[in-house]
Enzyme design. Structure first.
Site, PDB file in Angstrom:
ATOM      1  N   LYS A  73     -12.050  38.505  45.322  1.00 53.63           N
ATOM      2  CA  LYS A  73     -12.824  37.764  44.324  1.00 53.63           C
ATOM      3  C   LYS A  73     -12.005  36.622  43.749  1.00 53.63           C
ATOM      4  O   LYS A  73     -12.530  35.541  43.473  1.00 53.63           O
ATOM      5  CB  LYS A  73     -13.295  38.711  43.218  1.00 53.63           C
ATOM      6  CG  LYS A  73     -14.377  39.678  43.695  1.00 53.63           C
ATOM      7  CD  LYS A  73     -14.956  40.478  42.554  1.00 53.63           C
ATOM      8  CE  LYS A  73     -16.157  41.290  43.022  1.00 53.63           C
ATOM      9  NZ  LYS A  73     -15.807  42.302  44.070  1.00 53.63           N
ATOM     10  N   THR A 127     -28.301  46.286  25.047  1.00 53.05           N
ATOM     11  CA  THR A 127     -27.099  47.081  24.726  1.00 53.05           C
ATOM     12  C   THR A 127     -26.279  46.440  23.607  1.00 53.05           C
ATOM     13  O   THR A 127     -25.382  47.070  23.073  1.00 53.05           O
ATOM     14  CB  THR A 127     -26.155  47.284  25.936  1.00 53.05           C
ATOM     15  OG1 THR A 127     -25.759  46.012  26.430  1.00 53.05           O
ATOM     16  CG2 THR A 127     -26.800  48.106  27.029  1.00 53.05           C
ATOM     17  N   VAL A 165     -27.521  45.778  20.802  1.00 52.89           N
ATOM     18  CA  VAL A 165     -28.019  46.381  19.564  1.00 52.89           C
ATOM     19  C   VAL A 165     -27.193  47.636  19.278  1.00 52.89           C
ATOM     20  O   VAL A 165     -27.071  48.498  20.150  1.00 52.89           O
ATOM     21  CB  VAL A 165     -29.508  46.766  19.702  1.00 52.89           C
ATOM     22  CG1 VAL A 165     -29.996  47.502  18.456  1.00 52.89           C
ATOM     23  CG2 VAL A 165     -30.354  45.525  19.974  1.00 52.89           C
ATOM     24  N   ILE A 184     -27.837  51.353  20.745  1.00 48.34           N
ATOM     25  CA  ILE A 184     -28.494  51.372  22.062  1.00 48.34           C
ATOM     26  C   ILE A 184     -27.429  51.340  23.149  1.00 48.34           C
ATOM     27  O   ILE A 184     -26.680  50.373  23.267  1.00 48.34           O
ATOM     28  CB  ILE A 184     -29.473  50.188  22.238  1.00 48.34           C
ATOM     29  CG1 ILE A 184     -30.607  50.293  21.208  1.00 48.34           C
ATOM     30  CG2 ILE A 184     -30.047  50.170  23.663  1.00 48.34           C
ATOM     31  CD1 ILE A 184     -31.731  49.284  21.411  1.00 48.34           C
ATOM     32  N   SER A 194      -8.594  46.540  15.360  1.00 47.70           N
ATOM     33  CA  SER A 194      -7.974  45.236  15.613  1.00 47.70           C
ATOM     34  C   SER A 194      -7.338  44.659  14.342  1.00 47.70           C
ATOM     35  O   SER A 194      -6.384  43.883  14.412  1.00 47.70           O
ATOM     36  CB  SER A 194      -9.013  44.266  16.176  1.00 47.70           C
ATOM     37  OG  SER A 194     -10.194  44.304  15.407  1.00 47.70           O
ATOM     38  N   ARG A 231      -3.912  45.727  14.180  1.00 52.23           N
ATOM     39  CA  ARG A 231      -3.132  45.051  15.207  1.00 52.23           C
ATOM     40  C   ARG A 231      -2.874  43.585  14.855  1.00 52.23           C
ATOM     41  O   ARG A 231      -2.378  42.806  15.671  1.00 52.23           O
ATOM     42  CB  ARG A 231      -3.836  45.150  16.573  1.00 52.23           C
ATOM     43  CG  ARG A 231      -4.030  46.593  17.064  1.00 52.23           C
ATOM     44  CD  ARG A 231      -4.280  46.664  18.573  1.00 52.23           C
ATOM     45  NE  ARG A 231      -5.351  45.777  19.025  1.00 52.23           N
ATOM     46  CZ  ARG A 231      -6.648  46.080  18.999  1.00 52.23           C
ATOM     47  NH1 ARG A 231      -7.034  47.271  18.578  1.00 52.23           N
ATOM     48  NH2 ARG A 231      -7.541  45.213  19.409  1.00 52.23           N
ATOM     49  N   GLY A 236     -14.353  42.922  15.051  1.00 52.68           N
ATOM     50  CA  GLY A 236     -15.765  43.189  15.298  1.00 52.68           C
ATOM     51  C   GLY A 236     -16.359  44.123  14.265  1.00 52.68           C
ATOM     52  O   GLY A 236     -17.536  44.036  13.925  1.00 52.68           O
ATOM     53  N   ASP A 264     -12.633  49.792  10.866  1.00 55.42           N
ATOM     54  CA  ASP A 264     -12.324  51.176  11.222  1.00 55.42           C
ATOM     55  C   ASP A 264     -11.400  51.762  10.163  1.00 55.42           C
ATOM     56  O   ASP A 264     -10.192  51.552  10.210  1.00 55.42           O
ATOM     57  CB  ASP A 264     -11.622  51.240  12.581  1.00 55.42           C
ATOM     58  CG  ASP A 264     -12.426  50.580  13.691  1.00 55.42           C
ATOM     59  OD1 ASP A 264     -13.497  51.108  14.008  1.00 55.42           O
ATOM     60  OD2 ASP A 264     -11.990  49.527  14.210  1.00 55.42           O
TER      61      ASP A 264
HETATM   62  P1  8DG Z   1     -12.953  45.062  17.506  1.00 55.60           P
HETATM   63  O1  8DG Z   1     -13.595  46.078  16.615  1.00 55.60           O
HETATM   64  O2  8DG Z   1     -12.360  43.924  16.759  1.00 55.60           O
HETATM   65  O3  8DG Z   1     -13.880  44.609  18.594  1.00 55.60           O
HETATM   66  O4  8DG Z   1     -11.737  45.779  18.303  1.00 55.60           O
HETATM   67  P2  8DG Z   1     -11.123  47.241  18.116  1.00 55.60           P
HETATM   68  O5  8DG Z   1     -10.995  47.562  16.678  1.00 55.60           O
HETATM   69  O6  8DG Z   1      -9.909  47.318  18.951  1.00 55.60           O
HETATM   70  O7  8DG Z   1     -12.183  48.166  18.857  1.00 55.60           O
HETATM   71  P3  8DG Z   1     -13.152  49.346  18.345  1.00 55.60           P
HETATM   72  O8  8DG Z   1     -14.200  49.460  19.395  1.00 55.60           O
HETATM   73  O9  8DG Z   1     -13.583  49.161  16.940  1.00 55.60           O
HETATM   74  O10 8DG Z   1     -12.293  50.670  18.461  1.00 55.60           O
HETATM   75  C1  8DG Z   1     -11.304  50.990  17.523  1.00 55.60           C
HETATM   76  C2  8DG Z   1     -10.239  51.796  18.186  1.00 55.60           C
HETATM   77  O11 8DG Z   1     -10.695  53.096  18.590  1.00 55.60           O
HETATM   78  C3  8DG Z   1      -9.769  51.167  19.465  1.00 55.60           C
HETATM   79  O12 8DG Z   1      -8.887  50.113  19.188  1.00 55.60           O
HETATM   80  C4  8DG Z   1      -9.163  52.333  20.155  1.00 55.60           C
HETATM   81  C5  8DG Z   1     -10.016  53.512  19.745  1.00 55.60           C
HETATM   82  N1  8DG Z   1     -10.910  53.865  20.862  1.00 55.60           N
HETATM   83  C6  8DG Z   1     -10.491  54.252  22.119  1.00 55.60           C
HETATM   84  N2  8DG Z   1     -11.557  54.534  22.907  1.00 55.60           N
HETATM   85  C7  8DG Z   1     -12.653  54.294  22.173  1.00 55.60           C
HETATM   86  C8  8DG Z   1     -14.034  54.374  22.477  1.00 55.60           C
HETATM   87  O13 8DG Z   1     -14.452  54.729  23.578  1.00 55.60           O
HETATM   88  N3  8DG Z   1     -14.899  54.048  21.482  1.00 55.60           N
HETATM   89  C9  8DG Z   1     -14.445  53.655  20.257  1.00 55.60           C
HETATM   90  N4  8DG Z   1     -15.344  53.325  19.322  1.00 55.60           N
HETATM   91  N5  8DG Z   1     -13.142  53.566  19.962  1.00 55.60           N
HETATM   92  C10 8DG Z   1     -12.246  53.871  20.902  1.00 55.60           C
HETATM   93  O14 8DG Z   1      -9.320  54.344  22.431  1.00 55.60           O
HETATM   94 CA    CA Z   2     -12.808  47.704  15.317  1.00 55.99          CA
HETATM   95 CA    CA Z   3     -15.029  50.607  15.529  1.00 55.00          CA
END
Ligand code: 8DG
Ligand code: CA
Ligand code: CA
Length: 330
Positions: free
Chosen positions: A74, A103, A105, A108, A182, A185, A191, A194
């Site tokens: 690819k 997806t 939403v 969903i 994030s 981090r 997004g 948490d």
């Molecule tokens: P974002 O919200 O800014 O997009 O990024 P994020 O904070 O890294 O991602 P997140 O989807 O909110 O997930 C938070 C953390 O939870 C992620 O950094 C690592 C852990 N996590 C996994 N696997 C999964 C999974 O399958 N679903 C969810 N919701 N969290 C997971 O390691």
């Molecule tokens: Ca997050």
């Molecule tokens: Ca999350």
């Protein structure tokens, strides 16, 4: 979890490859529902995004761990033609496009999206007319479709954290909160939010009301505006800093004090980093999850959890060089 995966980092030399790989990954997850291919594309994108130099051929890419024959081909096609026929076909298929849209939403998943599309529901307007087919989470997800896709600036999360902290202190000065994901981090925008809370007196034995009291207090002050789900240890919902602000996705998890560091590590992610770290733990003879780190005996049965007093302890036990949260983003 953030539903729209962040686009590939634009200032890395191979970001265009990462972009198409991540798009193929989304297709495998949402439409084919092939989680192995999804993981393979994500892994390849992650490896390429970490490279400091431009890849100039598929065979060069194939030397990298995580890139095989098919992805190498690819890359060659993309280098030769500037596009990928497979991706063009995927993008031009209206059914795929509809599944991908639905997806996005919150609530969903791929299976629900497919069944909706099979019933002829392909747009958000149609979905709005068929709310009877949606559960509470999905209805709220649709209501805040635009808001939930907006990235949350770091500063706003800091302000939300301050509000939560103030109310937790009034509730019980010993409750601790850490915003993971994030945000921890060090990202400029996230997004969703948490949040992880713990309490020194919460060791295994659950206090059934702790999380409900926290959520109740945050509802009363107006921060929490929607509840998607609420159990003893996990809240999923939405919050708003003040009238007129964007509504944000907020998750709160309650973790026992002795499992706190495994939980912080897990919820800080990224999920690619977690995968690497778990694989490394297994090689070192341990099994690692959001609750504990346990040695795995020759029989394959995990032993008692190791006692952990910091995130660094976890790295040390499995002989993995410590990485700060900022270094865990790929
Ligand atoms: P974002 O919200 O800014 O997009 O990024 P994020 O904070 O890294 O991602 P997140 O989807 O909110 O997930 C938070 C953390 O939870 C992620 O950094 C690592 C852990 N996590 C996994 N696997 C999964 C999974 O399958 N679903 C969810 N919701 N969290 C997971 O390691
Ligand atoms: Ca997050
Ligand atoms: Ca999350």
């Amino acid at each position: 979890m953030g539903k729209r995966k962040a686009p590939a980092d634009e200032d890395t030399p191979n970001h265009d490859f990462c972009e198409f790989l991540l798009e193929l990954a989304e297709y495998e997850k949402n439409v084919s529902r092939n989680i192995h291919k999804y993981n393979a594309y994500r892994k390849a994108a992650s490896v390429l995004s970490a490279l400091p130099t431009r890849i100039t051929s598929g065979s060069q890419a194939k030397k990298l761990n995580g890139i095989g024959e098919k992805i190498a081909k690819k890359i060659d096609e993309f280098l030769a033609t500037g596009k990928l026929q497979k991706l063009e076909n995927i993008q031009n298929d209206s059914k795929n496009a509809a599944i991908n849209l639905l997806t996005r939403v919150s609530g969903i998943g791929p299976a629900k999206a497919q069944s909706l599309v099979n019933e002829g529901i392909t747009t958000l307007e149609q979905l709005d007319k068929h709310k009877d087919k949606l559960n509470h989470h999905q209805i709220i997800g649709l209501k805040y479709f635009d808001d939930f896709e907006k990235k949350i600036p770091r500063q706003e999360i800091t302000e939300i954290e301050t509000v939560i902290q103030k109310h937790l202190r009034q509730l019980d000065p010993d409750i601790q909160i850490t915003i993971c994901g994030s945000y921890r981090r060090g990202k400029d925008e996230s997004g969703d939010i948490d949040a992880l809370i713990t309490h020194p007196s919460y060791l295994r034995k659950k206090n059934k009301n702790t999380l409900k009291n926290v959520v109740g207090a945050l509802q009363k002050c107006g921060l929490i505006t929607e509840t998607l789900s609420l159990g003893d240890t996990k809240f999923m919902g939405a919050c708003k800093l003040e009238e007129g602000s964007v509504t944000r996705r907020l998750d709160i998890r309650l973790t026992p004090y002795d499992q706190f560091f495994c939980a912080v590590l897990y919820f800080t992610g990224s999920d690619m980093f977690n995968k690497e770290m778990r694989a490394h733990a297994l090689e070192a003879g341990f099994t690692l999850n959001e609750y504990s780190l346990r040695p795995v005996g020759s029989t394959g049965v995990p032993g008692e959890p190791v006692e952990i007093h910091s995130e660094r302890d976890i790295f040390d036990f499995i002989g993995y060089p410590f990485k700060t949260p900022e270094e865990r983003s790929r």
